[in-house]
Motif scaffolding. Sequence first.
Motif, PDB file in Angstrom:
ATOM      1  N   UNK A  46      -9.143  -4.140   4.071  1.00 18.77           N
ATOM      2  CA  UNK A  46      -8.451  -3.975   5.352  1.00 18.77           C
ATOM      3  C   UNK A  46      -7.010  -4.475   5.236  1.00 18.77           C
ATOM      4  N   UNK A  47      -6.847  -5.600   4.541  1.00 19.76           N
ATOM      5  CA  UNK A  47      -5.494  -6.164   4.368  1.00 19.76           C
ATOM      6  C   UNK A  47      -4.573  -5.201   3.615  1.00 19.76           C
ATOM      7  N   UNK A  48      -5.136  -4.464   2.647  1.00 18.89           N
ATOM      8  CA  UNK A  48      -4.280  -3.562   1.881  1.00 18.89           C
ATOM      9  C   UNK A  48      -3.766  -2.428   2.776  1.00 18.89           C
ATOM     10  N   UNK A  49      -4.384  -2.270   3.937  1.00 15.80           N
ATOM     11  CA  UNK A  49      -3.883  -1.317   4.916  1.00 15.80           C
ATOM     12  C   UNK A  49      -2.538  -1.725   5.508  1.00 15.80           C
ATOM     13  N   UNK A  50      -2.040  -2.895   5.090  1.00 18.65           N
ATOM     14  CA  UNK A  50      -0.723  -3.354   5.537  1.00 18.65           C
ATOM     15  C   UNK A  50       0.340  -2.305   5.204  1.00 18.65           C
TER      16      UNK A  50
ATOM     17  N   UNK B 221      -1.897  -3.321  -4.835  1.00 19.33           N
ATOM     18  CA  UNK B 221      -0.668  -3.255  -5.635  1.00 19.33           C
ATOM     19  C   UNK B 221       0.256  -2.162  -5.091  1.00 19.33           C
ATOM     20  N   UNK B 222      -0.326  -1.021  -4.700  1.00 13.54           N
ATOM     21  CA  UNK B 222       0.489   0.054  -4.111  1.00 13.54           C
ATOM     22  C   UNK B 222       1.187  -0.427  -2.845  1.00 13.54           C
ATOM     23  N   UNK B 223       0.460  -1.196  -2.016  1.00 11.05           N
ATOM     24  CA  UNK B 223       1.050  -1.717  -0.785  1.00 11.05           C
ATOM     25  C   UNK B 223       2.186  -2.687  -1.116  1.00 11.05           C
ATOM     26  N   UNK B 238       0.982  -9.475   1.419  1.00 11.96           N
ATOM     27  CA  UNK B 238      -0.349  -8.945   1.739  1.00 11.96           C
ATOM     28  C   UNK B 238      -0.897  -8.113   0.591  1.00 11.96           C
ATOM     29  N   UNK B 239      -0.068  -7.233   0.067  1.00 11.09           N
ATOM     30  CA  UNK B 239      -0.521  -6.363  -1.016  1.00 11.09           C
ATOM     31  C   UNK B 239      -0.874  -7.133  -2.273  1.00 11.09           C
ATOM     32  N   UNK B 240      -0.018  -8.100  -2.630  1.00 11.19           N
ATOM     33  CA  UNK B 240      -0.284  -8.877  -3.847  1.00 11.19           C
ATOM     34  C   UNK B 240      -1.549  -9.719  -3.698  1.00 11.19           C
ATOM     35  N   UNK B 241      -1.761 -10.266  -2.504  1.00 11.91           N
ATOM     36  CA  UNK B 241      -2.994 -11.043  -2.267  1.00 11.91           C
ATOM     37  C   UNK B 241      -4.212 -10.179  -2.568  1.00 11.91           C
ATOM     38  N   UNK B 242      -4.211  -8.966  -2.032  1.00 16.62           N
ATOM     39  CA  UNK B 242      -5.335  -8.058  -2.259  1.00 16.62           C
ATOM     40  C   UNK B 242      -5.432  -7.702  -3.735  1.00 16.62           C
TER      41      UNK B 242
END
Lengths: 102, 459
Positions: A46-50, B221-223, B238-242
């Motif tokens: 869900x977070x990657x939906x950022x 990573x894309x985010x 946020x993206x790096x955390x994921x």
Amino acid sequence: MNGLIQFISDNLQIIYILILAIFVGVEVIKNIPAVLHTPLMSGANALSGVVVIGAILVMLQSDPDDYFALALGFIGVVLGIINVVGGFAVTGRMLQMFKKKN
Amino acid sequence: MSISLSIIYLIATVAFILGLKKLGHPATAKNGNLIAASGMALAIAATIFIHDLQIPTSVYILIGLALLLGAAIGGWMAVKVKMTKMPELVSLFNGFGGASAALIGLVEFSKNVGDKMQGTTIVSGIIIGAITFSGSLIAWGKLNGSIKSVVAIPRYNTINNIFILAIIAFAVFTVSTGTSNQAIIFGLLGAGLVYGILFVLPIGGADMPVVISLLNSLTGIAAAITGILYSNMVMLVGGILVGSAGIILTIAMCKGMNRTLGAVIFGAFGGTDTAAGADKRLGTIKKTNPSDAAIMMNYANNVIIVPGYGLAVAQAQHVIHELEELLTEKGVDVKYAIHPVAGRMPGHMNVLLAESNVDYSLLVEMEDINSHFKNTDVVLVVGANDVVNPAAHNDPSSPIYGMPILDAENAKHIIVNKRTMNAGYAGIENELFYNSKTVMLFGDAKDALADLVSELKNM
């Protein structure tokens, strides 16, 4: 080589944040009990939906007559927000089921 | 960027980290999810309303429509999905995130011609987004059974690896020439989509947990890359955390299946030689019936249940909980032994059992329960096979040699419920079934367990 040094000095702040965030991500996730792997994965998902923020920026910054950008941005926002809302909702639903009985 | 927007992004970023941290502990997980979701809502709202651009109302309406439409679809899917279908849904959502990143790159490409830094982020965002999109869709199809075939082309991995290297080389070339040609960027998008398909298609169902976890990490990573493009900190962090959390989970899954991450990405994946040991005579099996099996468990001091995905396929999660409660009432100490890759995604079995109201403190992880098997009177194996196969310990020629398993063979008695004598997912014979301490209870898991429950009720 000069190009690389130039690149690093131009983007030093981003590089710092990038490296620190990688460590935070690893530390936060380490030693998670297997019972929470699935909710954690779907929460992280869900977070990657950022990325939806980027799609919103595409729409905000595009010319109102640029239908190509607006259309792609629109689809991007729809897909991104499905990822966000669906991801958090399904994580919440799963966590609702974990209970400890006494 | 205005200072108020920056501060809101900072708060959202902290909410992400805090939420993810809390998601890792059973007692705080629900709060963690809420905190992360609030951070996200805050960041999205701030992005829409805090800026100094002149935005026509029509664009606002369009954004609002897109958000409402997507939220409705996502929410509806999340409410409707069955817990056994959870891995498919996570895969699908993940693919959507990847697609969103790729679309952003497509729009931004024409606006940033000639800027190498931006060009690099845009091109890598498009390629990674495209790979996660098509890869996740294939994973989704394989998990729900609509895509079955495992293609067997010789040198498949070599071809795949050459293809991805070619994509990278072409991407580097594209960025360095600073071309403004839209056709090239669509070509890269297409190549990414094709690679995503090729990457996931040959992977066997048993290896899916690793793939889902890896694709999840890639979307992050894309985010993050898109975050660099917009110098947007909340997207970047946020993206790096994921991304890094996903890699950690992927590595944990690899360990559970005795594979290295390198072998997952570049190696012979899911295509190991399964013929090894298949025609070995392993002795005879002993059949049992529900009434004898019920007696064994009734007079045991302690019972460990080993659930596998077969349990979920048979929809037997509820009846196994009934069995566990019944045994507990009779004074038997009952625990569940959970293998790290039981189910179709990491931790899936825990979710399935939690759905049938099993107390999560009864679910014991492999490392913690393995030393207890030798003091256990009865082990009941339901719908699991490879995760209790002793060949992982003592047959170096076996494809699963070295994989960590549940040491069910050390228990005093073993009851195995299976539909037939067919080999497990990996197609390997299981000598546990031929062990002198083992009895086989044939039948559909749901029916067999229901029979056990009714026998126990009459005792």
